[in-house]
Structure formats: structure tokens, C-alpha cells
Design a protein around this motif. Structure first.
Motif, PDB file in Angstrom:
ATOM      1  N   ASN A  85      -2.164  -0.192   6.446  1.00 18.99           N
ATOM      2  CA  ASN A  85      -0.692  -0.217   6.491  1.00 18.99           C
ATOM      3  C   ASN A  85      -0.106  -0.961   5.292  1.00 18.99           C
ATOM      4  OD1 ASN A  85      -0.580   1.250   8.868  1.00 18.99           O
ATOM      5  ND2 ASN A  85      -0.693  -0.583  10.154  1.00 18.99           N
ATOM      6  N   LEU A  86      -0.819  -2.048   4.894  1.00 18.05           N
ATOM      7  CA  LEU A  86      -0.362  -2.818   3.746  1.00 18.05           C
ATOM      8  C   LEU A  86      -0.426  -1.976   2.474  1.00 18.05           C
ATOM      9  CD1 LEU A  86       0.614  -5.583   2.730  1.00 18.05           C
ATOM     10  CD2 LEU A  86      -1.806  -6.219   2.425  1.00 18.05           C
ATOM     11  N   ALA A  87      -1.491  -1.206   2.350  1.00 10.27           N
ATOM     12  CA  ALA A  87      -1.645  -0.370   1.156  1.00 10.27           C
ATOM     13  C   ALA A  87      -0.568   0.707   1.091  1.00 10.27           C
ATOM     14  CB  ALA A  87      -3.033   0.256   1.141  1.00 10.27           C
ATOM     15  N   ARG A  88      -0.051   1.082   2.252  1.00 10.68           N
ATOM     16  CA  ARG A  88       0.956   2.163   2.282  1.00 10.68           C
ATOM     17  C   ARG A  88       2.383   1.664   2.000  1.00 10.68           C
ATOM     18  NH1 ARG A  88      -1.063   5.254   7.817  1.00 10.68           N
ATOM     19  NH2 ARG A  88      -2.792   6.440   6.872  1.00 10.68           N
ATOM     20  N   LEU A  89       2.554   0.352   1.963  1.00 15.34           N
ATOM     21  CA  LEU A  89       3.898  -0.177   1.749  1.00 15.34           C
ATOM     22  C   LEU A  89       4.444   0.282   0.398  1.00 15.34           C
ATOM     23  CD1 LEU A  89       3.547  -3.843   3.062  1.00 15.34           C
ATOM     24  CD2 LEU A  89       4.837  -1.972   4.122  1.00 15.34           C
ATOM     25  N   PRO A  90       5.698   0.713   0.375  1.00 13.95           N
ATOM     26  CA  PRO A  90       6.294   1.144  -0.891  1.00 13.95           C
ATOM     27  C   PRO A  90       6.337  -0.026  -1.878  1.00 13.95           C
ATOM     28  CG  PRO A  90       7.630   1.864   0.967  1.00 13.95           C
ATOM     29  CD  PRO A  90       6.621   0.932   1.524  1.00 13.95           C
ATOM     30  N   GLY A  91       5.999   0.259  -3.096  1.00 13.45           N
ATOM     31  CA  GLY A  91       6.059  -0.739  -4.151  1.00 13.45           C
ATOM     32  C   GLY A  91       4.882  -1.688  -4.188  1.00 13.45           C
ATOM     33  N   ASN A  92       3.883  -1.479  -3.325  1.00 11.70           N
ATOM     34  CA  ASN A  92       2.692  -2.344  -3.335  1.00 11.70           C
ATOM     35  C   ASN A  92       1.870  -2.062  -4.586  1.00 11.70           C
ATOM     36  OD1 ASN A  92       0.313  -3.734  -2.933  1.00 11.70           O
ATOM     37  ND2 ASN A  92       0.216  -3.241  -0.756  1.00 11.70           N
ATOM     38  N   THR A  93       1.705  -3.077  -5.411  1.00 10.66           N
ATOM     39  CA  THR A  93       0.973  -2.907  -6.681  1.00 10.66           C
ATOM     40  C   THR A  93      -0.429  -3.509  -6.623  1.00 10.66           C
ATOM     41  OG1 THR A  93       1.936  -4.948  -7.518  1.00 10.66           O
ATOM     42  CG2 THR A  93       3.109  -2.876  -8.009  1.00 10.66           C
TER      43      THR A  93
END
Length: 610
Positions: free
Chosen positions: A400-408
Motif C-alpha cells: 500500500n505504501l508503494a502505491r501511494l501517489p508521489g512515493n519516490t
């Protein structure tokens, strides 16, 4: 056969020269008394009794002859004079030469009175032939394999009428074909002066019937020429009787030993005569401990002593008893049994007592075990669901964390963490499966190669962090060990894994020391490390399911639970001692199940003797 030897016109003897220089007669037939005028018993006690009757002029030659044959390691032959009841007789003595594995020289031979031969060979032969005709044993003489004499008993044993005659017949015609090679070899040996020991073999009668015989061959001079004398008797009926008795004894012995109950055989006075394996397993006492003693002194609880005495009295009075009672294991543990007591009768007299014990303690054990298992199952379901969900929840959170928008963030970092969680999950599932397998799988018994198991375990666990830094010391001594190799492997897998995980991180040489000593009864396994140790509070709980004594490792928490269950399944014991920051020591005792292995031996070769 003793009667046969006793009636032979010769003295049969055995003489031993031991490595320490001591020598003595170990056997001398009773014919020494009538032939030599000496007691065979006294000769075996003191060889000088025989030396005393040797003619004084012949003693030096006898001594030299014996010493020379011993030095050269060859067969011995001597002729000389002896004093017998005031007369001077000529005797001929022969002996073969054999060396035992321990270096003892054994000489077996015959002593014959040759006085008559010296005076008149023909008169001696006639006297001999007249004697053997009256013997109740078969006697034949053959020269180069052809019969030149056979007494009346030999004709009867071989199924030939005297009128038919056996003279001129090849001796092999009456030997079973299976024995031909060894008989031909023995014929050559006897012709060279080596007497044949008494053996059992088979002859074929003239009517084709195969019979068992007991036979002995020796060199013999007949009509002035070297021949072979064969003495034999029919033992077919005796062998058949022995086989029937042996078969019946085997059937009874196997029934007694293998019946799935505890059985004891008492004498008519109530003393232990025999116990089976079931008895030893049920009560922990061996036959050697019990034989000749009262069974009540060992397995009857103090409060039931009068009951034990009363039962013996009932049984010896020809009454069969059957009761539910309690008996005691050698460890002090009480065993609930159904006892059947039966007298063994012969001619209306009690000659023994059978006691049969059926253990019904298992019914109670099953109930208690079921309660424990139900409790464990509840805990197991809860812990498994928790420990399975925890890594899965972590993995889901990372996804879910990886899918967050803007996660670099670098996705590889997530993959590494997910890989670790999956690896932990896989190990946990593996431990759960091992626990399940240990509970359900029957014990299989075969030879355990400790060295191979330990080496393979270290190799399999090499992936663990710190595994390559561990120093190990493995010492294995004793005899072969038989148990369940899979459960042994599980024990070592979990102990070694724990030692690696719970090593001290601040020392240069983390160690694992394994010492195994095996004897006929058990294997003593001492496993120790110099790890972080376990405090006293946790030490009492380490064998509980899912218990973790430290946070240094995130293991499944059932490793030592699996170890304890595997040891229990194998009928062993495990103890643990530990000191914080000094290390932990496990002492395990496992029974050697070598007695449970059926050893199939190849048939031994028939003795190469005629």
C-alpha cells in the motif's frame, strides 16, 4: 557319541600349549584307563601321570620328537614303549597341529596299542575285526576310496545285506553328493596322517533313502598298508526328534516373546523363570534382574502385597484368576493392569505359573492427552493465525505504501523487506509442518549417522546470519545407534539453529560443542554453546509452544517445543541448564533401539569336514 568314543580301541585326546608356555591335556577319552592303565581325569589334572608310564629308554626320544614337531609346526607321530600294569606295551601316538587365533597350539590325536602289531600284525587285525563286528556302530575301512572292510552294523545302516557285500564299493557311493567335495578333501588329509574330527553329514543308503550320520575318520594300517578307518552311526531319528523339538520350542518361544502383552513364567514356588519383552517394557525389569526371585518384591505396590501373595496361592491351587489391579514400574510409576493368572499343570501337579498383564493405563493417558491437545490446539490456532497474519500485514502495508501517489522510495528496498518477511513466514510454516509431522508420523527405526546429520544441518543453516562465524567441536564415540533419523535431524536442526541465532554478538569465537557417547542401551548427547544464555524465569518455559525467551531473534518460538516432543516420541529425556552471558547446555538421553532391528544373517557355510 560318548559311547562311541568310549568303545574305540584307541585313546582320543586333545593337548593344548598356551602362549604363556603352560601346556596340559584338555581332553582324554575314558579308554585311557583300559589301554594305558591311567585315569584320564588325573592325566588332565597332571600330565606327568602319563609321562611316568613312558619307558625310561624312550623318554628322551619322546621329548625330542615333541619339541621338534612344535618348533617346525607340523603334525606329530611317535612309537614307543610304556609300562602298563606290570607289562611293557608298544603304543603309537599321532596328533595334528593347529593354532588358535590367540596363539594357542592345539593337538588332537589318538593313542593306540600296537604291541600286537609288533608281535603279529595279522593277529592284531583279527582281534580288531572280531571286536568291531560286535560294536553297535558302523565301521568301514577303505583304501584309496574303495571299501576293503565293513562290519555287520555298517551293512545294516547302509541297507545292504551281508551277502550282497560292500567290499570293493567306492566309498563316495554312500555319501550324499552335496558332501562329495569336502569328503574327497578330507580323504586326502586323513591319508596324510591327519585324523578327521567327528562331524555330522548325510549318507545315501542302497535303497536310496538319505540318512543323517555322525562320523569320524582316522588313518589306519590294515593288512600292512595305509588305509582310512571310518566310524559312523545313524542319527536320523535323533535329528528328526531334535528338529521337531526345536520347531516346537521356536514356536512357543516366539509366541511367548512376541505376544503384545507382558508375560511372566514362574516356577511352582512362585520364583521368576522367564519374562518376555513386553514385560520388560511394561515394568522396566530385565530377566537377569528377576530370575529366581519373587515377582511380588519388584512390581507389587506395598499396599497390595497381601493381594500378590493371595493370587499366587490361588494359582498354585489350580485356579485361574483374572482381576483389575495396579502394579509398579521400576521407576515407581503405577501401572493399571488386568492380570490373568494361570497354572501350568502336568500329571495333576502345578509345575509353573503364567502371569499375563494387560496395561489399560493408556485409556486414561489418551483422555489426558486429548485434553492437553485440545488446549494446545486452541493456543496453536491463535498463535498460528497471529504469526501468519503479522508478516502478511507487513507485506500488505509495504504494498500500500508503494502505491501511494508521489512515493519516490526505491521499490527494491520494499522488495528486500518483503523477501525477509516471506522468508520468516516460510520458516514459520516449515516449523509448523515439522511439529505436525512429529505428532503424526510413526517412529521408524534405522541406523543413525550422527556425523552426517550434524554436518548436513550446519550446511543447511549456513544461510543464517552469523552461521559462518560459529566454531564447532563434534566428538562421537561408541557403537552403532538405531533410532528415527528424521526426528534426530529435527532435534539437531533446532538446537544448532538456536545456538546460531542466540550467539553473543560481542565475542570473537561463538562456539557449539557436541559430544555423543553411545552404548548398547542409549546415546548420551551433550549440546552446549557459549551464547547469550537463558535466565531462570525463562528456563522453566523454553519447551512451551511459541515461547520466546529473548527478542534477539524473531524465530517461530516452537523450535524447542519440537525438540522436546521429538525426544518424548523417541522415549528419551532432555534436561537444560543455562547461565546468562555464559551459554546453554542441553543433555539428551535417547534409547538405542538396536534390539528392535531384525538382523537377517546369511546362512553360515556348512562346516568343511567329513
Amino acid at each position: 557319541m560318548q559311547d562311541l568314543i568310549r568303545n574305540l580301541p584307541a585313546v582320543i585326546y586333545e593337548y593344548a600349549v598356551y602362549p604363556d608356555g603352560i601346556s596340559r591335556f584338555t581332553f582324554m577319552s575314558e579308554s585311557a584307563e583300559p589301554i594305558l592303565g591311567v585315569s584320564p581325569k588325573k592325566v588332565m589334572e597332571d600330565a606327568s601321570v602319563l609321562e611316568a608310564i613312558i619307558h625310561e629308554d624312550d623318554r628322551p626320544g619322546l621329548t625330542a620328537s615333541v619339541e621338534q614337531s612344535l618348533q617346525e609346526g607340523r603334525d606329530w607321530h611317535w612309537e614307543g614303549r610304556v609300562h602298563v600294569r606290570g607289562d611293557i606295551l608298544w603304543i603309537e601316538a599321532r596328533a595334528n597341529h593347529a593354532i588358535e587365533p590367540d596363539g594357542t597350539i592345539i593337538r588332537r590325536g589318538v593313542i593306540q596299542d600296537i604291541t600286537g602289531r609288533k608281535a603279529s600284525a595279522r593277529e592284531t587285525e583279527l582281534r580288531y575285526l572280531n571286536l568291531v563286528e560286535r560294536l553297535p556302530i558302523g565301521v568301514v575301512i577303505h583304501k584309496q576310496g574303495k571299501l576293503i572292510f565293513a562290519n555287520v552294523q555298517a551293512h545294516q545302516i547302509l541297507g545292504a545285506r551281508k551277502s550282497q557285500g560292500l567290499l570293493g564299493t567306492d566309498v563316495l557311493n554312500f555319501v550324499h553328493p552335496e558332501y562329495h567335495p569336502r569328503i574327497m578333501r578330507r580323504m586326502r588329509e586323513v591319508a596324510e596322517g591327519m585324523p578327521s574330527p567327528m562331524v555330522e553329514q548325510q549318507y545315501v543308503r542302497m535303497d536310496g533313502r538319505v540318512i543323517d550320520v555322525e562320523t569320524m575318520a582316522s588313518p589306519f594300517t590294515f593288512q600292512g598298508e595305509p588305509c582310512v578307518q571310518v566310524i559312523f552311526r545313524d542319527i536320523t531319528e535323533r535329528k528328526q526328534t531334535e528338529e521337531r523339538i526345536k520347531k516346537n520350542e521356536t514356536l512357543l518361544a516366539q509366541l511367548f516373546q512376541n505376544v503384545p502383552m507382558a508375560v511372566v513364567l514362574l516356577t511352582e514356588t512362585g520364583k521368576v523363570e522367564q519374562v518376555n519383552k513386553g514385560f520388560e517394557e511394561m515394568f522396566g525389569f530385565t530377566l537377569d534382574e528377576l530370575r529366581g526371585k519373587s515377582i511380588n518384591d519388584f512390581i507389587v505396590p506395598e499396599e497390595l502385597v497381601h493381594e500378590g501373595v493371595d493370587l499366587n496361592n490361588l494359582i498354585t491351587s489350580s485356579r485361574i484368576v483374572s482381576i483389575e489391579t495396579i502394579r509398579k514400574h521400576r521407576s515407581g510409576k503405577l501401572v493399571n493392569v488386568i492380570l490373568y493368572g494361570m497354572p501350568v499343570m502336568m500329571e495333576n501337579q502345578t509345575i509353573g505359573i503364567y502371569g499375563v498383564y494387560v496395561d489399560f493405563t493408556d485409556r486414561k493417558k489418551v483422555e489426558e492427552e486429548l485434553k492437553i491437545r485440545n488446549t494446545e490446539l486452541d493456543n496453536f490456532v491463535y498463535k498460528v493465525s497471529h504469526d501468519l497474519r503479522a508478516p502478511l500485514s507487513s507485506i500488505l502495508g509495504l504494498v500500500n505504501l508503494a502505491r501511494l501517489p508521489g512515493n519516490t522510495d526505491n521499490p527494491m528496498d520494499y522488495i528486500d523487506i518483503i523477501g525477509e518477511k516471506v522468508e520468516h513466514l516460510d520458516h514459520f510454516i516449515g516449523d509448523v509442518l515439522s511439529h505436525s509431522k512429529n505428532l503424526k508420523m510413526d517412529i521408524t527405526t534405522s541406523q543413525v549417522d550422527f556425523e552426517q546429520i550434524i554436518e548436513r544441518t550446519f550446511k543447511d543453516l549456513n544461510y543464517l546470519q552469523g552461521a559462518k562465524d560459529m566454531e564447532r567441536s563434534v566428538k562421537i564415540s561408541g557403537i552403532a545407534f538405531y533410532s528415527d533419523p528424521w526426528r534426530i535431524s529435527e532435534i539437531f536442526r533446532n538446537l544448532i539453529s538456536n545456538a546460531i541465532k542466540y550467539r553473543q554478538l560481542n565475542i570473537e569465537r561463538p562456539e557449539i560443542r557436541i559430544k555423543i557417547l553411545i552404548d548398547q542401551r542409549r546415546a548420551e548427547i551433550n549440546f552446549s554453546d557459549n551464547g547469550i544464555g537463558i535466565d531462570d524465569v525463562s528456563l522453566a518455559k523454553i519447551f512451551e509452544m511459541f515461547y520466546r525467551a529473548t527478542e534477539q531473534s524473531d524465530g517461530s518460538g516452537i523450535g524447542l517445543y519440537i525438540v522436546k516432543n521429538a525426544v518424548d516420541k523417541l522415549g528419551g529425556q532432555i534436561n537444560v541448564s543455562s547461565q546468562v552471558n555464559q551459554g546453554t547446555r542441553f543433555s539428551i538421553i535417547l534409547p538405542n533401539r538396536i534390539s528392535n532391528i531384525v538382523l537377517v544373517n546369511t546362512p553360515q557355510a556348512v562346516d568343511d569336514q567329513s
